[in-house]
Scaffold this motif. Structure first.
Motif, PDB file in Angstrom:
ATOM      1  N   GLY A  99      61.822  14.560  65.001  1.00  0.00           N
ATOM      2  CA  GLY A  99      60.532  14.183  65.558  1.00  0.00           C
ATOM      3  C   GLY A  99      59.811  13.098  64.786  1.00  0.00           C
ATOM      4  N   TYR A 100      60.399  12.624  63.686  1.00  0.00           N
ATOM      5  CA  TYR A 100      59.745  11.592  62.886  1.00  0.00           C
ATOM      6  C   TYR A 100      60.572  10.315  62.792  1.00  0.00           C
ATOM      7  N   ASP A 101      61.424  10.087  63.785  1.00  0.00           N
ATOM      8  CA  ASP A 101      62.121   8.812  63.991  1.00  0.00           C
ATOM      9  C   ASP A 101      62.774   8.223  62.742  1.00  0.00           C
ATOM     10  N   GLY A 102      63.348   9.071  61.886  1.00  0.00           N
ATOM     11  CA  GLY A 102      64.019   8.572  60.691  1.00  0.00           C
ATOM     12  C   GLY A 102      63.076   8.022  59.640  1.00  0.00           C
ATOM     13  N   PHE A 103      61.788   8.317  59.747  1.00  0.00           N
ATOM     14  CA  PHE A 103      60.811   7.828  58.774  1.00  0.00           C
ATOM     15  C   PHE A 103      60.650   8.786  57.604  1.00  0.00           C
ATOM     16  N   ARG A 162      53.690  23.093  51.541  1.00  0.00           N
ATOM     17  CA  ARG A 162      53.503  22.290  52.752  1.00  0.00           C
ATOM     18  C   ARG A 162      53.451  20.831  52.352  1.00  0.00           C
ATOM     19  N   VAL A 163      53.709  19.962  53.320  1.00  0.00           N
ATOM     20  CA  VAL A 163      53.710  18.530  53.079  1.00  0.00           C
ATOM     21  C   VAL A 163      53.050  17.850  54.272  1.00  0.00           C
ATOM     22  N   GLY A 164      52.321  16.782  54.008  1.00  0.00           N
ATOM     23  CA  GLY A 164      51.668  16.044  55.084  1.00  0.00           C
ATOM     24  C   GLY A 164      52.575  14.944  55.626  1.00  0.00           C
ATOM     25  N   LEU A 165      52.786  14.944  56.937  1.00  0.00           N
ATOM     26  CA  LEU A 165      53.584  13.922  57.606  1.00  0.00           C
ATOM     27  C   LEU A 165      52.710  13.256  58.662  1.00  0.00           C
ATOM     28  N   ILE A 184      48.750  10.205  63.644  1.00  0.00           N
ATOM     29  CA  ILE A 184      48.351  11.608  63.648  1.00  0.00           C
ATOM     30  C   ILE A 184      49.042  12.322  62.491  1.00  0.00           C
ATOM     31  N   GLY A 185      48.249  12.874  61.571  1.00  0.00           N
ATOM     32  CA  GLY A 185      48.782  13.599  60.427  1.00  0.00           C
ATOM     33  C   GLY A 185      48.903  15.078  60.703  1.00  0.00           C
TER      34      GLY A 185
END
Length: 89
Positions: free
Chosen positions: A19-23, A51-54, A59-60
């Motif tokens: 869901g994060y397009d390889g980022f 936890r980690v912020g993506l 949108i975070g």
């Protein structure tokens, strides 16, 4: 090698986060990094999980590191919603 393939360094295996397009990538050791190699800072939530912020499209979201590792490394052919620890908790 493309960014979407596995990268193995010193027994640490990195896989892209769905869901994060390889980022963003998560490792089997519980580390999270951006595609530029910068490790993400982890936070302890109220329930004592890391936890980690993506961020995607401005949108975070805070994500559980344990859940990210499980989604990337534990097969789930039956699409079950959770993983039990070895002690059953």
């Amino acid at each position: 090698m493309t960014l979407s393939s596995e990268i193995i360094v010193y027994n640490e295996i990195w896989k892209p986060i769905d869901g994060y397009d390889g980022f963003y990538f998560v490792s089997n050791l519980g580390n999270v990094k951006k595609k530029n190699g910068i490790l993400k800072k982890k936070y302890i939530s109220g329930n004592k999980y890391l936890r980690v912020g993506l961020c995607k499209d401005g949108i975070g979201r805070m994500k559980s590191v344990a859940r990210l590792v499980a989604q990337a490394f534990i097969p789930n052919p039956e699409s079950k919603p959770e993983v039990n620890h070895k002690n059953g908790v």
